[in-house]
Design an enzyme around this catalytic site. Structure first.
Site, PDB file in Angstrom:
ATOM      1  N   CYS A   2      50.766  45.068  42.972  1.00 30.24           N
ATOM      2  CA  CYS A   2      52.126  44.904  43.487  1.00 30.24           C
ATOM      3  C   CYS A   2      52.222  43.609  44.293  1.00 30.24           C
ATOM      4  O   CYS A   2      51.305  43.228  45.007  1.00 30.24           O
ATOM      5  CB  CYS A   2      52.585  46.038  44.388  1.00 30.24           C
ATOM      6  SG  CYS A   2      52.550  47.639  43.599  1.00 30.24           S
ATOM      7  N   TRP A  74      52.726  47.516  40.249  1.00 34.78           N
ATOM      8  CA  TRP A  74      51.649  48.104  39.457  1.00 34.78           C
ATOM      9  C   TRP A  74      51.592  49.564  39.906  1.00 34.78           C
ATOM     10  O   TRP A  74      51.253  49.855  41.046  1.00 34.78           O
ATOM     11  CB  TRP A  74      50.313  47.406  39.725  1.00 34.78           C
ATOM     12  CG  TRP A  74      49.214  47.873  38.819  1.00 34.78           C
ATOM     13  CD1 TRP A  74      48.946  47.447  37.555  1.00 34.78           C
ATOM     14  CD2 TRP A  74      48.227  48.876  39.109  1.00 34.78           C
ATOM     15  NE1 TRP A  74      47.873  48.122  37.039  1.00 34.78           N
ATOM     16  CE2 TRP A  74      47.406  49.003  37.962  1.00 34.78           C
ATOM     17  CE3 TRP A  74      47.964  49.687  40.207  1.00 34.78           C
ATOM     18  CZ2 TRP A  74      46.336  49.891  37.893  1.00 34.78           C
ATOM     19  CZ3 TRP A  74      46.896  50.580  40.140  1.00 34.78           C
ATOM     20  CH2 TRP A  74      46.098  50.680  38.993  1.00 34.78           C
ATOM     21  N   ASN A  98      53.175  46.993  49.093  1.00 35.57           N
ATOM     22  CA  ASN A  98      51.954  46.804  48.305  1.00 35.57           C
ATOM     23  C   ASN A  98      50.853  47.592  48.991  1.00 35.57           C
ATOM     24  O   ASN A  98      50.566  47.344  50.158  1.00 35.57           O
ATOM     25  CB  ASN A  98      51.602  45.310  48.251  1.00 35.57           C
ATOM     26  CG  ASN A  98      50.198  45.073  47.725  1.00 35.57           C
ATOM     27  OD1 ASN A  98      49.684  45.857  46.941  1.00 35.57           O
ATOM     28  ND2 ASN A  98      49.577  43.989  48.157  1.00 35.57           N
ATOM     29  N   GLY A  99      50.262  48.560  48.291  1.00 33.47           N
ATOM     30  CA  GLY A  99      49.196  49.365  48.896  1.00 33.47           C
ATOM     31  C   GLY A  99      49.408  50.833  48.591  1.00 33.47           C
ATOM     32  O   GLY A  99      50.142  51.185  47.672  1.00 33.47           O
ATOM     33  N   GLU A 479      29.975  41.299  29.865  1.00 33.93           N
ATOM     34  CA  GLU A 479      31.196  40.537  30.153  1.00 33.93           C
ATOM     35  C   GLU A 479      31.984  40.268  28.867  1.00 33.93           C
ATOM     36  O   GLU A 479      33.216  40.365  28.849  1.00 33.93           O
ATOM     37  CB  GLU A 479      30.819  39.227  30.871  1.00 33.93           C
ATOM     38  CG  GLU A 479      31.933  38.199  31.007  1.00 33.93           C
ATOM     39  CD  GLU A 479      33.125  38.652  31.838  1.00 33.93           C
ATOM     40  OE1 GLU A 479      33.105  39.762  32.384  1.00 33.93           O
ATOM     41  OE2 GLU A 479      34.098  37.877  31.922  1.00 33.93           O
ATOM     42  N   LYS A 483      35.808  41.474  28.347  1.00 32.41           N
ATOM     43  CA  LYS A 483      36.897  40.544  28.015  1.00 32.41           C
ATOM     44  C   LYS A 483      37.627  41.018  26.776  1.00 32.41           C
ATOM     45  O   LYS A 483      38.852  41.019  26.728  1.00 32.41           O
ATOM     46  CB  LYS A 483      36.369  39.120  27.752  1.00 32.41           C
ATOM     47  CG  LYS A 483      35.995  38.256  28.903  1.00 32.41           C
ATOM     48  CD  LYS A 483      37.118  37.711  29.709  1.00 32.41           C
ATOM     49  CE  LYS A 483      37.419  38.631  30.862  1.00 32.41           C
ATOM     50  NZ  LYS A 483      36.646  38.428  32.068  1.00 32.41           N
ATOM     51  N   HIS A 502      17.811  53.336  21.508  1.00 29.58           N
ATOM     52  CA  HIS A 502      17.764  54.576  22.298  1.00 29.58           C
ATOM     53  C   HIS A 502      19.082  55.333  22.228  1.00 29.58           C
ATOM     54  O   HIS A 502      19.416  56.091  23.127  1.00 29.58           O
ATOM     55  CB  HIS A 502      17.393  54.249  23.746  1.00 29.58           C
ATOM     56  CG  HIS A 502      16.046  53.605  23.854  1.00 29.58           C
ATOM     57  ND1 HIS A 502      14.874  54.312  23.716  1.00 29.58           N
ATOM     58  CD2 HIS A 502      15.689  52.308  24.004  1.00 29.58           C
ATOM     59  CE1 HIS A 502      13.846  53.484  23.815  1.00 29.58           C
ATOM     60  NE2 HIS A 502      14.311  52.248  23.982  1.00 29.58           N
ATOM     61  N   LYS A 602      46.011  41.722  38.407  1.00 32.10           N
ATOM     62  CA  LYS A 602      44.947  40.776  38.749  1.00 32.10           C
ATOM     63  C   LYS A 602      44.269  41.118  40.070  1.00 32.10           C
ATOM     64  O   LYS A 602      43.072  40.936  40.217  1.00 32.10           O
ATOM     65  CB  LYS A 602      45.540  39.367  38.809  1.00 32.10           C
ATOM     66  CG  LYS A 602      44.502  38.311  39.094  1.00 32.10           C
ATOM     67  CD  LYS A 602      44.447  37.276  38.017  1.00 32.10           C
ATOM     68  CE  LYS A 602      43.257  36.368  38.167  1.00 32.10           C
ATOM     69  NZ  LYS A 602      42.193  36.722  37.224  1.00 32.10           N
TER      70      LYS A 602
HETATM   71  C1  F6R Z   1      38.257  41.157  34.308  1.00 32.38           C
HETATM   72  C2  F6R Z   1      38.701  41.001  35.680  1.00 32.38           C
HETATM   73  C3  F6R Z   1      38.387  42.088  36.640  1.00 32.38           C
HETATM   74  C4  F6R Z   1      38.039  41.491  38.014  1.00 32.38           C
HETATM   75  C5  F6R Z   1      37.857  42.610  39.034  1.00 32.38           C
HETATM   76  C6  F6R Z   1      37.458  42.076  40.392  1.00 32.38           C
HETATM   77  O1  F6R Z   1      38.594  40.048  33.536  1.00 32.38           O
HETATM   78  O2  F6R Z   1      39.337  40.038  36.021  1.00 32.38           O
HETATM   79  O3  F6R Z   1      37.353  42.901  36.181  1.00 32.38           O
HETATM   80  O4  F6R Z   1      36.882  40.728  37.895  1.00 32.38           O
HETATM   81  O5  F6R Z   1      39.056  43.335  39.158  1.00 32.38           O
HETATM   82  O6  F6R Z   1      38.449  41.262  40.927  1.00 32.38           O
HETATM   83  P1  F6R Z   1      38.112  40.258  42.089  1.00 32.38           P
HETATM   84  O7  F6R Z   1      37.151  39.251  41.563  1.00 32.38           O
HETATM   85  O8  F6R Z   1      39.426  39.649  42.468  1.00 32.38           O
HETATM   86  O9  F6R Z   1      37.504  41.062  43.204  1.00 32.38           O
END
Ligand code: F6R
Length: 607
Positions: A2, A74, A98-99, A479, A483, A502, A602
């Protein structure tokens, strides 16, 4: 999670709020809304889905007024719907949040005794109802907001707007970040300085527990104890708040492409010109006293930590534990003296990582953070913050922040190795010279874009994909899988290649693409044996390796991606590029929303 904004301005608030929300949309995009006060009357508009829907609504049903608040959501409590969208209004007060308000059920029960009932499924509405309750009892708007704030448990950044008050916003922060922007006869509130970028570069960051009363010409801040607080006005660098795609189709594409540049910049901050040493900011770290390292993070940042474990253990011979932040704190792990606690976070606001950091306070010898946002809570609460200098990362899937985190972590491991006398000057110089060469190698890896795009066309038809790696390529396999699943919605798993037999090998058939990440290093032969086991069961292998590796092992594979030769220590940083590009092109081929994948945000500021 948010984003919130507020403006007390000289112009119509709605377009300003929508523009600021656009810059916060990376925090969530389940719904958006704004409220304004116009000729004393509080009113609001809200729409489900992305901000563009709110923009459309405002074209048909404009919202006049020069004072306003806005929100991009969000969803935590309650599905994305108009009724659950912020701002939440209760009579003469509207609130954006936000929270998470953790005690909202208790507060609801209490309000119900006064006949005040919720209309939505959200925790936030309770804040509005509570404030209305105090207003009804005769409190002034500021006092009513403050009394409501006194009752809240959990994490919040909040902004309140009141009917009849065209020159007043009350804002508060506890656990979630909040910035106040100073304009010329205008005042703004935003979840971060990026939101306020086009409006002002003069920012005051609220501290934990702060409450602020804003008018167009004044800002009064009270700290958690209720005392008047004097908080600095900082001038933020405008370029750090600039966000555009620079001609790319998506932010993710731009952020992948700019890795050579930002990594070059990061290196300039840690490697003094003409010297073979690693220089840390501030008082640095004296590794001679460090006996072990505990690293904590979430998601992609966690995989950066897993990679760094190989570096710290192999180069510096320091034992490393790596934890997922959401698991760390509740396990109550012992943190003994001699521990360096390292927290890695792009946003610097991830709730679980911050909570883990707080758990280590007073236990670890030193708390270090590796962050992209130097003003973030995690940076401010650590003994030493190591900025990764990636620049603003807008794409929800982390790319350039990941490789910049890796760069800072490998330099930290080299510094540890040198301090502990585990590597001689010549070996250190050899590694540093290789690190300095990373930007040009990354450019060479990016040149493989077309080959990767071709492979991605086939991947986009798959239902499941496996990524395999051994040694430091194992975290890269994890990773790569993360992705791919987060932006293309294809189910993907990363495995240590030796672990395949395994259990997971049961999944292999002719429909299963298996991506093998294997530079020609000390464990290459073993990885190739695992790859043969996959091919013997008709698995479709995409081998990512260098000239030597491909010359030895490409027979029978479905496809290859040719990587430049790289110092073995640095291979994970380079091999992040094909992992990112594979996910990107697969998502583009599938037509998914690359920059704002479904259900994600994000900055994850809730547990
Ligand atoms: C995946 C991604 C998330 C962040 C995770 C941690 O592409 O971006 O897995 O890496 O939410 O976020 P930060 O780095 O902001 O603590």
């Amino acid at each position: 999670m948010c984003g919130i904004v507020g403006v007390l301005g000289d112009h119509e608030a709605a377009p300003i709020l929508v523009e600021a929300l656009k810059r916060l949309e990376y925090r969530g995009y389940d719904s958006a809304g704004i409220a304004t006060v116009n000729h004393g009357k509080l009113d609001r508009r809200r729409a489900v889905g992305k901000l563009v829907n709110l923009g459309d609504l405002l074209v048909h049903d404009p919202l006049p007024g020069k004072a306003g608040i806005g929100h991009t959501r969000w969803a935590t409590h309650g599905e994305p719907s108009v009724s659950n969208a912020h701002p939440h209004q209760a009579g003469p007060v509207a609130v954006v949040h936000n929270g998470i308000i953790e005690n909202f059920r208790d507060l609801r029960a209490e309000l119900a005794e006064h006949g005040i009932l919720p209309q939505t499924e959200t925790d936030t509405e309770t804040v509005a109802l509570l404030t209305q309750h105090y207003l009804d009892q005769g409190a002034s708007p500021v006092d009513a907001a403050f009394q409501a704030l006194d009752r809240l448990e959990g994490a919040f950044a909040l902004a309140f707007l009141f009917d009849g008050e065209e020159d007043l916003i009350v804002a508060a922060r506890k656990g979630s970040p909040l910035a106040i922007g100073h304009g010329e006869g205008e005042m703004y509130v935003g979840s971060d300085a990026i939101a306020l970028g086009p409006l002002t570069d003069r920012i005051t960051y609220l501290e934990e527990g702060d409450r602020a009363v804003l008018t167009r010409t004044s800002l009064e801040i009270r700290d958690a104890q209720g005392e008047l607080a004097n908080r600095e006005i900082r001038t933020v660098q405008i370029q750090s708040t600039q966000i555009d795609k620079a001609g790319h189709k998506h932010f993710m594409a731009k952020e992948i492409a700019e890795q050579p540049l930002v990594i070059g910049d990061a290196l300039g901050h840690y490697l003094p010109a003409g010297q073979d040493t690693v220089q840390l900011p501030g008082k640095g770290i004296d590794f001679t006293k460090i006996e072990r390292v505990t690293m904590v993070a979430c998601g992609t940042a966690y995989y950066a930590c897993l990679t760094a474990k190989y570096w710290f253990e192999q180069l510096a011979r320091i034992p490393v534990e790596v934890d997922i932040a959401s698991e760390f704190r509740y396990r109550e792990p012992p943190v003994s003296p001699g521990t360096l606690a390292v927290f890695v976070s792009q946003s610097g606001e991830t709730a679980d990582t911050l909570a883990a950091l707080r758990y280590c306070e007073g236990k670890a010898d030193k708390i270090v953070s590796v962050v992209n946002v130097p003003e973030s809570s995690i940076a401010r609460e650590s003994d030493l913050a190591l900025p990764i200098h990636a620049g603003v990362e807008v794409g929800v899937a982390s790319t350039k922040a990941f490789t910049c985190q890796l760069v800072v972590l490998v330099l930290l491991a080299l510094k540890a190795a040198a301090d502990k006398g585990q590597i001689d000057q010549e070996t250190l110089a050899d590694h540093i010279s290789a690190v300095r060469g990373l930007p040009s190698l990354l450019n060479a890896a990016l040149d493989q874009n077309e080959a990767i795009r071709q492979a991605a066309i086939k991947l986009s038809e798959a239902r499941d994909v496996l990524f395999l790696g051994r040694g430091p390529m194992y975290p890269m396999a994890l990773e790569g899988a993360l992705k791919l699943k987060e932006i293309s919605y294809i189910h993907a798993e990363g495995y240590a290649s030796g672990e395949l037999k395994h259990g997971p090998i049961a999944l292999i058939d002719k429909n299963m693409p298996v991506i093998v990440m294997a530079p020609r290093d000390a464990v290459f032969d073993k990885t190739v044996s695992n790859m043969q086991e996959v091919m013997a069961r008709k698995g479709q292998v995409l081998l990512i390796s260098d000239d030597d590796g491909l010359a030895e092992a490409q027979d029978g594979v479905w496809s290859t991606i040719r990587m430049p030769h790289v110092h073995p220590t640095l291979a994970p940083i380079l091999y992040a590029i094909p992992a990112q590009l594979l996910a990107y092109h697969t998502a583009v081929a599938k037509g998914t929303d690359v920059d704002q994948p479904r259900n994600l945000a994000k900055s994850v500021t809730v547990e």
